[in-house]
Design a protein around this motif. Structure first.
Motif, PDB file in Angstrom:
ATOM      1  N   VAL A 245       1.935   8.024 -15.713  1.00 58.25           N
ATOM      2  CA  VAL A 245       1.575   9.203 -15.184  1.00 58.25           C
ATOM      3  C   VAL A 245      -0.150   9.006 -15.160  1.00 58.25           C
ATOM      4  CG1 VAL A 245       0.805  11.769 -14.776  1.00 58.25           C
ATOM      5  CG2 VAL A 245       3.204  10.810 -15.321  1.00 58.25           C
ATOM      6  N   ALA A 246      -0.754   8.733 -16.171  1.00 54.80           N
ATOM      7  CA  ALA A 246      -2.173   8.543 -16.359  1.00 54.80           C
ATOM      8  C   ALA A 246      -2.578   7.279 -15.437  1.00 54.80           C
ATOM      9  CB  ALA A 246      -2.580   8.297 -17.835  1.00 54.80           C
TER      10      ALA A 246
ATOM     11  N   LYS B  75      -4.305   6.975 -10.926  1.00 54.06           N
ATOM     12  CA  LYS B  75      -5.391   6.399 -10.181  1.00 54.06           C
ATOM     13  C   LYS B  75      -5.020   5.312  -9.041  1.00 54.06           C
ATOM     14  CE  LYS B  75      -7.487   6.695 -14.693  1.00 54.06           C
ATOM     15  NZ  LYS B  75      -7.869   5.938 -15.714  1.00 54.06           N
ATOM     16  N   MET B  76      -3.905   4.657  -9.418  1.00 57.79           N
ATOM     17  CA  MET B  76      -3.324   3.623  -8.384  1.00 57.79           C
ATOM     18  C   MET B  76      -2.920   4.582  -7.011  1.00 57.79           C
ATOM     19  SD  MET B  76      -1.353   1.278 -10.951  1.00 57.79           S
ATOM     20  CE  MET B  76      -0.851   0.199  -9.518  1.00 57.79           C
ATOM     21  N   THR B  77      -2.358   5.731  -7.446  1.00 60.19           N
ATOM     22  CA  THR B  77      -1.985   6.226  -6.164  1.00 60.19           C
ATOM     23  C   THR B  77      -2.971   6.721  -5.219  1.00 60.19           C
ATOM     24  OG1 THR B  77       0.181   7.455  -7.524  1.00 60.19           O
ATOM     25  CG2 THR B  77      -0.837   8.599  -5.515  1.00 60.19           C
TER      26      THR B  77
ATOM     27  N   ASN C 125       2.394   5.956  -3.740  1.00 58.37           N
ATOM     28  CA  ASN C 125       3.565   6.558  -4.398  1.00 58.37           C
ATOM     29  C   ASN C 125       3.768   6.078  -5.813  1.00 58.37           C
ATOM     30  OD1 ASN C 125       5.065   8.830  -2.377  1.00 58.37           O
ATOM     31  ND2 ASN C 125       4.573   6.754  -1.384  1.00 58.37           N
ATOM     32  N   ILE C 126       3.053   5.207  -6.185  1.00 53.49           N
ATOM     33  CA  ILE C 126       3.212   4.439  -7.550  1.00 53.49           C
ATOM     34  C   ILE C 126       3.580   5.248  -8.781  1.00 53.49           C
ATOM     35  CG2 ILE C 126       0.806   4.127  -8.282  1.00 53.49           C
ATOM     36  CD1 ILE C 126       3.715   1.546  -8.397  1.00 53.49           C
ATOM     37  N   THR C 127       2.753   6.342  -8.857  1.00 53.33           N
ATOM     38  CA  THR C 127       3.175   7.219  -9.956  1.00 53.33           C
ATOM     39  C   THR C 127       4.780   7.659 -10.068  1.00 53.33           C
ATOM     40  OG1 THR C 127       0.895   8.338  -9.729  1.00 53.33           O
ATOM     41  CG2 THR C 127       2.362   9.244 -11.522  1.00 53.33           C
TER      42      THR C 127
ATOM     43  N   LEU D 113       0.794  -1.402   0.021  1.00 57.46           N
ATOM     44  CA  LEU D 113       0.166  -0.141   0.036  1.00 57.46           C
ATOM     45  C   LEU D 113       0.880   1.216  -0.123  1.00 57.46           C
ATOM     46  CD1 LEU D 113      -2.782  -0.990   2.503  1.00 57.46           C
ATOM     47  CD2 LEU D 113      -2.893  -0.743   0.097  1.00 57.46           C
ATOM     48  N   ALA D 114       2.241   1.148   0.820  1.00 55.14           N
ATOM     49  CA  ALA D 114       3.076   2.410   0.773  1.00 55.14           C
ATOM     50  C   ALA D 114       3.512   2.571  -0.558  1.00 55.14           C
ATOM     51  CB  ALA D 114       4.038   2.195   1.794  1.00 55.14           C
ATOM     52  N   VAL D 115       3.929   1.469  -1.368  1.00 56.82           N
ATOM     53  CA  VAL D 115       4.311   1.561  -2.727  1.00 56.82           C
ATOM     54  C   VAL D 115       3.325   2.294  -3.591  1.00 56.82           C
ATOM     55  CG1 VAL D 115       5.197   0.350  -4.679  1.00 56.82           C
ATOM     56  CG2 VAL D 115       6.003   0.036  -2.404  1.00 56.82           C
ATOM     57  N   MET D 116       2.122   1.574  -3.363  1.00 57.46           N
ATOM     58  CA  MET D 116       0.860   2.102  -4.304  1.00 57.46           C
ATOM     59  C   MET D 116       0.663   3.436  -4.079  1.00 57.46           C
ATOM     60  SD  MET D 116      -2.661  -0.005  -4.314  1.00 57.46           S
ATOM     61  CE  MET D 116      -3.963   0.453  -5.600  1.00 57.46           C
TER      62      MET D 116
END
Length: 826
Positions: A793-794, A798-800, A234-236, A229-232
């Protein structure tokens, strides 16, 4: 309130200490940070675009011909975690927020380990004022210190999770790791993960020994989930960085030359350029063990020069004080003589699994910081540990020792104050530990030259070269370095004396408490005072009130020169500038005003770096040499500088206060070529640049053969292509021709985001001339466009949003559960 009040007092103390040290901020001053000035230079085009168009651009043409903005000044949508960061740091201004975060984070770690609250406050201050941290702040390594601040909370959450508080520990770990990743200094995060792996193995060993393997994997599973979740959240940024990294200097090269120096990331010599000398490690306890910062000894330093031969005194005063093994340094890594003493005591008296984690992490940190001075060990990590070859300046890994040494020191004192029979049980070990540390410093005080060479071979060779040709040049160099050694010996001896006094005072206090068991507050506050005197006294050498300036003086990092003003008057939409009056490829001042051939960034595109090494550096040297000849023809000279011309280098700054030279040979934004030369691989592609005319020929790798299949270039003297609109992320052109052509654009190739369009229809394109873009343009009149549209980025945004929401909701849910449980118990 009884439970909360001590922590509120600690937070208040951290705020007071922060603003006492950074007191000029209270009068509205700002810190003058060189790296922040460079950041302003490299990000100027990006921030100007955002201010003007109210949207983000993820590409800039202001540096190295053009590069992604991901690691410069990218603003990604839905980065909710930044608001959590502002809450944690109380919205404090920079750099006060970072110093406060150091103390708050380490305090939380010590509380997790059930250290006495007052001692935890002392330890937090001791950790925060390590000299390297203040030097990082002073130079403006803001993302680095930001990431360092969240190291301790991440470790605290992991320890809490493995020790049975599964949900609370996991929620804290997830949030702290998300904040760590948001700080966006992956090198620090990578080093943190290295010691987290060691910590995990220590807990695994304990779980096996105590037959609690199920609990271990339950905790580990929760940590994996929250880490995801932490990675997600900041995923962008992480995804964009990972994608770009493959094509940057952090990625592998396609070239086959110099393979022994290459890794799958950076070259070995580049990674280890800043390596901490093995002997230099003693700066942890004696700050000037290697002379301090890279600055002149100075005639004002009479105490240092008093024993120097008067015939050499003036020359020695202008010579460097630093004689360590790094190319240069802003100051030593000083953890504090008292904290090192307590660390060594801890080695003898602290018990339990965390002790061995601290020992292993400290040893690993120090040995890896030696870099090229322990190359067998370094090569093992470069060749076998994934990701280790992506980061330079191996000295940075000492941030781990800066965390673990104060941690062990505090655990040692905590044991002293909590065990009534401490002196009886550990008297012998206490004497041994104190004898080792104090004895070593005493010997250095008496005879520094016994423990360190007082000048380097590099320094000697440079001086010998400068007097070459003079009679008795060898003797001159020897006599000069005898004088230098005298001055440097005094520098080391004086600082060793300072450390010795502090060690004797702290050692006496520790011994008296251990033997007589007076009130623990006297020990805690006594150590607090001595540690503050010790660390802040050294920190003030590098960051003090003189480091701050009025806001008005800090508003323009690079004053506009006459050359800048002249170039800015050019109405042309897009062109590049070469500044040979600056350190071209380590310079942000040109990027502040222009689209630069050079720039300032540690992760430029790999192919552009190879172009610099193979062609641009040579062409720049040719220009410098020719300018020394008054009869040389600049126009004729520039007509043969193919790499600079294909990059549309219109202006050359040779003197900031003189009118720049205009290059008539620059090829413009785009042009049609008359032939395509196919080559087999990257080696032949780069080699072909040595003797070609980019106006006529496009050099294209054979891998793009299918895209160019069927292309037949016909003669068409009237064919034109010109730029009609410029934005860093959207370029527009108009073409007109009677036959199909191949157009080469003076734009840097990067296919992970750049899309090409003809009359609004997306088309394929190829890489040409090693770093540029080229595309087929059909006959007729057409609108041609380049748009930077990175999918990372696009999709990542959404994942972020989803990751951030889930992580924060999980944390809030756990906190509510904990508070409710405490209320019910009350």
């Amino acid at each position: 309130m009884k439970k909360i009040l001590p922590h509120l007092i600690a937070i208040g103390a951290f705020l007071v200490i922060t603003f006492m040290y950074f007191s000029p901020m209270l009068s509205g001053k700002e810190m003058k940070q060189s790296d922040i000035a460079n950041w302003e230079g490299m990000s100027k085009e990006i921030t100007d675009f955002q201010d003007q168009h109210h949207e983000s651009t993820y590409w800039t043409n202001s540096m190295f011909g053009g590069m992604p903005a991901y690691q410069i000044s990218a603003v990604y949508p839905f980065t909710i975690i930044k608001y959590v960061d502002e809450i944690v740091t109380l919205g404090l201004p920079t750099p006060a927020n970072y110093l406060f975060l150091f103390m708050l984070g380490f305090y939380f770690l010590l509380l997790t380990l059930k250290v006495d609250k007052r001692l935890a406050l002392v330890g937090a201050v001791g950790f925060a004022f390590s000299s390297y941290f203040l030097i990082f702040i002073g130079t403006g390594h803001n993302s680095k210190v930001h990431a360092i601040g969240y190291m301790a909370p991440v470790i605290a959450g992991i320890i809490m999770t493995f020790r049975g508080k599964h949900l609370l520990g996991a929620s804290i770990t997830g949030l702290a790791l998300a904040l760590e990743l948001y700080a966006n200094h992956l090198q620090i995060t990578y080093y943190l993960m290295m010691v987290v792996v060691i910590l995990g193995l220590i807990f695994l060993y304990e779980a096996i020994r105590e037959k609690k393997i199920t609990d271990y994997f339950k905790a580990a599973g929760l940590l994996v989930v929250v880490s995801g979740l932490a990675v997600m959240s900041n995923i962008t940024n992480l995804w964009a960085t990972q994608e770009y990294g493959k094509y940057s200097t952090r990625g592998p090269s396609e070239l086959t030359a110099n393979k022994e120096n290459q890794t799958s990331g950076l070259d070995r010599d580049y990674i280890t350029d800043w390596s901490y000398g093995i002997g230099e490690t003693f700066t942890l306890i004696i700050p000037n063990f290697k002379g301090g910062a890279s600055e002149a000894i100075s005639q004002n330093n009479k105490e240092v020069l008093k024993n120097v031969d008067p015939n050499y005194r003036q020359y020695v005063s202008g010579f460097g004080a630093y004689f360590g093994d790094q190319p240069f340094t802003g100051g030593p890594l000083y953890i504090g003589a008292i904290l090192v003493l307590l660390f060594v005591i801890g080695l003898f008296v602290v018990e339990g699994p965390l002790k061995w984690w601290i020992v292993a992490s400290t040893a690993l940190s120090i040995m890896l910081s030696w870099g090229k001075y322990f190359m067998s060990f370094t090569n093992f990590f470069l060749d076998n540990v994934p990701g280790y070859d992506k980061f330079r300046a191996v000295t940075t890994i000492l941030v781990i020792a800066e965390l673990t040494i104060p941690l062990m020191a505090v655990l040692a004192v905590d044991k002293m104050i909590k065990e009534e029979n401490f002196f009886t049980q550990y008297k012998k070990k206490l004497f041994i530990a104190m004898g080792i540390v104090i004895g070593f410093v005493l010997l250095v005080k008496i005879s520094p030259s016994t423990f360190t060479n007082l000048y380097t071979d590099r320094e000697y060779d440079q001086v010998l070269s400068s007097v070459k040709g003079q009679q008795n040049s060898q003797q001159i160099a020897d006599d000069f370095f005898a004088a230098v050694s005298s001055a440097r010996e005094q520098i080391v001896s004086s600082d060793a004396g300072r450390s010795l006094i502090l060690l004797l005072l702290a050692g006496g206090l520790i011994f008296a408490f251990a033997k007589n068991r007076f009130r623990k507050e006297f020990l805690i506050y006594g150590l607090f005072l001595l540690i503050m005197i010790d660390l802040i006294g050294v920190d003030r050498r590098y960051v003090d009130s003189d480091s701050f300036v009025k806001k008005t003086a800090n508003s323009a990092p690079f004053p506009e020169s006459s050359a800048d003003a002249f170039i800015k008057a050019d109405p042309t939409l897009s062109y590049r500038v070469l500044n040979i009056a600056a350190n071209t490829f380590n310079d942000a001042s040109t990027s502040y005003y222009h689209q630069s051939i050079g720039g300032y960034h540690g992760a430029k595109l790999k192919r552009y770096k190879e172009l610099i090494d193979a062609r641009l550096s040579t062409e720049m040297a040719t220009i410098r040499t020719a300018m020394q000849k008054p009869d040389s023809s600049f126009e004729k000279l520039m007509s043969s500088q193919s790499a600079l011309n294909m990059l549309n280098t219109k202006y050359i700054i040779y003197n900031p206060e003189a009118q720049p030279l205009e290059n008539k040979g620059a090829l413009g934004n785009a042009w049609f070529v008359s032939e395509v030369k196919e080559v087999a691989n990257a080696d032949s592609e780069l080699s072909a640049l040595n003797n070609f005319n980019p106006k006529q020929t496009a050099i294209v790798d054979v891998r793009y053969k299918d895209v160019l299949n069927g292309l037949s270039i016909q003669g068409d003297s009237g064919a034109t292509i010109k730029m009609t609109s410029y934005k860093p992320n959207h370029l527009q052109y108009e073409s007109n021709s009677t036959a199909e052509h191949l157009a080469v654009f003076s734009e840097i190739y990067y296919d992970k985001g750049w899309n090409a369009y003809v009359d609004g229809k997306k088309v394929d394109y190829v890489r040409a001339d090693y770093v540029l873009r080229a595309m087929r343009i059909p006959a007729g009149k057409h609108q041609v466009e380049w748009k930077f549209e990175p999918e990372v980025v696009a999709t990542g945004s959404k994942m972020t949003l989803a990751g951030s929401a889930l992580l924060i909701l999980f944390f809030l849910g756990v906190m509510y559960k904990e508070l409710t449980a405490q209320k019910n118990q009350a």
